[in-house]
Enzyme design. Structure first.
Site, PDB file in Angstrom:
ATOM      1  CG  HIS A 286      -2.259  -1.013   1.136  1.00  0.00           C
ATOM      2  ND1 HIS A 286      -3.388  -0.654   0.623  1.00  0.00           N
ATOM      3  CD2 HIS A 286      -2.161  -2.255   1.233  1.00  0.00           C
ATOM      4  CE1 HIS A 286      -4.222  -1.780   0.619  1.00  0.00           C
ATOM      5  NE2 HIS A 286      -3.366  -2.830   0.969  1.00  0.00           N
TER       6      HIS A 286
ATOM      7  CB  CYS B 220      -7.184  -2.374   4.632  1.00  0.00           C
ATOM      8  SG  CYS B 220      -8.208  -3.927   5.703  1.00  0.00           S
TER       9      CYS B 220
HETATM   10  C1  LIG Z   1     -14.484 -13.416   8.774  1.00  0.00           C
HETATM   11  C2  LIG Z   1     -15.859 -12.939   9.214  1.00  0.00           C
HETATM   12  C3  LIG Z   1     -16.992 -13.741   8.218  1.00  0.00           C
HETATM   13  C4  LIG Z   1     -16.118 -13.614  10.486  1.00  0.00           C
HETATM   14  O1  LIG Z   1     -16.929 -12.893  11.154  1.00  0.00           O
HETATM   15  P1  LIG Z   1     -17.840 -13.134  12.521  1.00  0.00           P
HETATM   16  O2  LIG Z   1     -18.578 -12.093  12.636  1.00  0.00           O
HETATM   17  O3  LIG Z   1     -16.899 -13.728  13.453  1.00  0.00           O
HETATM   18  O4  LIG Z   1     -18.571 -14.416  11.555  1.00  0.00           O
HETATM   19  P2  LIG Z   1     -19.941 -15.525  12.105  1.00  0.00           P
HETATM   20  O5  LIG Z   1     -19.224 -16.805  11.489  1.00  0.00           O
HETATM   21  O6  LIG Z   1     -19.980 -15.281  13.638  1.00  0.00           O
HETATM   22  O7  LIG Z   1     -21.160 -14.977  11.252  1.00  0.00           O
HETATM   23  C5  LIG Z   1     -21.685 -13.813  11.612  1.00  0.00           C
HETATM   24  C6  LIG Z   1     -22.583 -13.414  10.229  1.00  0.00           C
HETATM   25  O8  LIG Z   1     -21.939 -13.221   9.085  1.00  0.00           O
HETATM   26  C7  LIG Z   1     -22.453 -14.152   8.370  1.00  0.00           C
HETATM   27  N1  LIG Z   1     -21.352 -14.734   7.352  1.00  0.00           N
HETATM   28  C8  LIG Z   1     -20.072 -15.332   7.993  1.00  0.00           C
HETATM   29  N2  LIG Z   1     -19.196 -15.547   6.931  1.00  0.00           N
HETATM   30  C9  LIG Z   1     -19.862 -15.089   5.833  1.00  0.00           C
HETATM   31  C10 LIG Z   1     -19.268 -15.250   4.451  1.00  0.00           C
HETATM   32  N3  LIG Z   1     -18.216 -15.526   4.148  1.00  0.00           N
HETATM   33  N4  LIG Z   1     -20.539 -14.760   3.536  1.00  0.00           N
HETATM   34  C11 LIG Z   1     -21.624 -14.087   3.803  1.00  0.00           C
HETATM   35  N5  LIG Z   1     -22.018 -14.111   5.164  1.00  0.00           N
HETATM   36  C12 LIG Z   1     -21.307 -14.709   6.089  1.00  0.00           C
HETATM   37  C13 LIG Z   1     -23.056 -15.372   8.892  1.00  0.00           C
HETATM   38  O9  LIG Z   1     -23.904 -16.279   8.346  1.00  0.00           O
HETATM   39  C14 LIG Z   1     -23.520 -14.538  10.205  1.00  0.00           C
HETATM   40  O10 LIG Z   1     -24.802 -14.196   9.742  1.00  0.00           O
HETATM   41  P3  LIG Z   1     -26.147 -13.744  10.731  1.00  0.00           P
HETATM   42  O11 LIG Z   1     -26.375 -15.355  11.304  1.00  0.00           O
HETATM   43  O12 LIG Z   1     -25.733 -12.805  11.837  1.00  0.00           O
HETATM   44  O13 LIG Z   1     -27.145 -13.345   9.671  1.00  0.00           O
HETATM   45  C15 LIG Z   1     -15.650 -11.539   9.169  1.00  0.00           C
HETATM   46  O14 LIG Z   1     -14.890 -10.862   9.981  1.00  0.00           O
HETATM   47  C16 LIG Z   1     -15.473 -11.185   7.919  1.00  0.00           C
HETATM   48  O15 LIG Z   1     -16.179 -11.190   6.943  1.00  0.00           O
HETATM   49  N6  LIG Z   1     -14.514 -10.159   7.673  1.00  0.00           N
HETATM   50  C17 LIG Z   1     -13.754  -9.881   6.119  1.00  0.00           C
HETATM   51  C18 LIG Z   1     -13.258  -8.504   6.366  1.00  0.00           C
HETATM   52  C19 LIG Z   1     -12.433  -8.111   5.203  1.00  0.00           C
HETATM   53  O16 LIG Z   1     -12.972  -8.190   3.940  1.00  0.00           O
HETATM   54  N7  LIG Z   1     -11.447  -7.277   5.305  1.00  0.00           N
HETATM   55  C20 LIG Z   1     -10.903  -6.672   4.052  1.00  0.00           C
HETATM   56  C21 LIG Z   1     -10.280  -7.839   3.141  1.00  0.00           C
HETATM   57  S1  LIG Z   1      -8.610  -8.224   4.060  1.00  0.00           S
HETATM   58  C22 LIG Z   1      -7.452  -6.941   3.235  1.00  0.00           C
HETATM   59  O17 LIG Z   1      -7.905  -6.268   2.618  1.00  0.00           O
HETATM   60  C23 LIG Z   1      -6.007  -7.201   3.391  1.00  0.00           C
HETATM   61  C24 LIG Z   1      -5.531  -7.678   1.926  1.00  0.00           C
HETATM   62  C25 LIG Z   1      -5.864  -9.245   1.447  1.00  0.00           C
HETATM   63  O18 LIG Z   1      -5.932  -6.795   0.922  1.00  0.00           O
HETATM   64  C26 LIG Z   1      -3.753  -7.641   2.259  1.00  0.00           C
HETATM   65  C27 LIG Z   1      -3.271  -6.420   2.826  1.00  0.00           C
HETATM   66  O19 LIG Z   1      -3.410  -5.025   2.270  1.00  0.00           O
HETATM   67  O20 LIG Z   1      -2.744  -6.728   3.930  1.00  0.00           O
END
Ligand SMILES: CC(C)(COP(=O)([O-])OP(=O)([O-])OC[C@H]1O[C@@H](n2cnc3c(N)ncnc32)[C@H](O)[C@@H]1OP(=O)([O-])[O-])[C@@H](O)C(=O)NCCC(=O)NCCSC(=O)C[C@@](C)(O)CC(=O)[O-]
Length: 296
Positions: A207, A238
């Site tokens: 970044h 991010c």
């Molecule tokens: C990992 C979780 C899901 C844990 O999140 P959580 O809240 O601990 O998950 P959970 O399993 O307890 O589920 C909570 C709710 O989310 C739903 N859920 C759960 N998983 C999914 C899914 N896959 N798709 C759709 N829905 C989902 C699940 O069904 C439930 O729905 P509810 O029952 O409340 O209606 C959450 O923290 C998350 O989605 N995090 C993603 C954050 C993100 O996208 N960050 C940016 C990307 S990383 C980045 O940019 C860095 C990178 C890669 O570019 C490299 C760098 O630059 O360093």
């Protein structure tokens, strides 16, 4: 023979995930189409994360489905867990990327899990991906510093990278999430990881928060890395790293690499047009210096 560097275009995912206003699905698709026309072979399309955490990626299935016939290209999507993998499979995805960090503090905020909890989460994801014939890429965030924890031990970067590689990730992308690294430190980090994971299985992901990203890319290319992540027009930031700006702009990386005699397969003029298109569509400043200097 001209040496090739593969660019992993992360603009449609990393670049757009943090936009406050919802970007129309049609705009995302048009951007990806233009990136393909520019010659990109690898484009990260979207992410199948929780839409509650990242609303901007709620249309992941619509975006990914649109490109399901493009088996000639590598079109990875981000997947955090089995639920994400199931959704990706339904959309015809053939490559995924799992993501964790070298800092527990960051990983908790980004995925509600410690590093080791996230690695455990990936075990069934990798098993299922393997049985379905998917390729899996792995990301390690905060490799040069963490917005919550500060210093990140190099040993932890090496440990996590090695764990992802052993688990079956064909490539590990080393992410300077908050753009805090400088060239010698970036190169030192790459070399330390390359002592344990083949250099050919490593990519860099910088970044540009402090204007160091292109210099860091250069240092790592000089050290032998041949896969570079970049974001068209320098889009991005991010959502769980306060103040993180976009990735290094793809146009600037391509310009530098072509100038150094590398081949990327990318038509710079078309790439600049794609960057201008998306900046106009989402009313955002173009973060590529090459694009700003390019004749209109
Ligand atoms: C990992 C979780 C899901 C844990 O999140 P959580 O809240 O601990 O998950 P959970 O399993 O307890 O589920 C909570 C709710 O989310 C739903 N859920 C759960 N998983 C999914 C899914 N896959 N798709 C759709 N829905 C989902 C699940 O069904 C439930 O729905 P509810 O029952 O409340 O209606 C959450 O923290 C998350 O989605 N995090 C993603 C954050 C993100 O996208 N960050 C940016 C990307 S990383 C980045 O940019 C860095 C990178 C890669 O570019 C490299 C760098 O630059 O360093």
């Amino acid at each position: 023979m001209t040496e090739t560097i593969r660019i992993v275009e992360v603009g449609p995912r990393d670049g757009l995930q943090n936009e406050a206003t919802q970007v129309a699905t049609a705009t995302k698709i048009a951007l990806i189409e233009q990136l393909i026309e520019a010659g990109h072979s690898t484009i990260e399309l979207t992410s199948f994360v929780s839409p509650k955490w990242v609303p901007q990626m709620a249309d992941a299935a619509d975006v990914a489905t649109r490109f399901r016939e493009r088996t000639d290209l590598r079109l990875p999507v981000l997947v955090p867990n089995l639920q994400g993998l199931e959704r990706a499979l339904e959309s015809g995805v053939r490559e995924i990327a799992v993501f964790t960090a070298a800092s527990d503090a960051f990983n908790r905020r980004n995925t509600n899990a410690t590093i080791d909890e996230s690695l455990n989460r990936f075990v069934p994801v990798l098993e299922r991906a393997k049985s379905d014939g998917l390729r899996v890429r792995g990301y390690v965030s905060t490799v040069l510093g963490c917005p919550y924890q500060g210093e990140v031990p190099l040993a932890e970067v090496v440990r996590v990278s090695k764990a992802l590689h052993r688990m079956g990730c064909y490539e590990i992308s080393l992410g300077d999430t908050i753009g805090i690294g400088t060239p010698r430190k970036a190169r030192g980090m790459l070399r330390a990881v390359a002592d344990e994971v083949p250099l050919s299985a490593l990519a860099v992901h910088f970044h540009d928060t402090r204007g160091q990203a292109l210099a860091n890319v250069f240092a790592c290319v000089e050290a032998g890395v041949r896969v570079v992540d970049a974001s068209v027009a320098g889009l991005g930031g991010c959502p769980y790293a306060q103040g993180a700006s976009g990735n290094v702009a793809t146009e600037d990386v391509v310009y530098a690499l072509h100038g150094m005699g590398f081949n990327t397969g990318i038509d710079l003029s078309r790439l600049v047009a794609a960057g201008r298109f998306i900046c106009h569509a989402i009313e955002r400043r173009n973060g590529s210096k090459v694009a700003l200097a390019w004749p209109s």
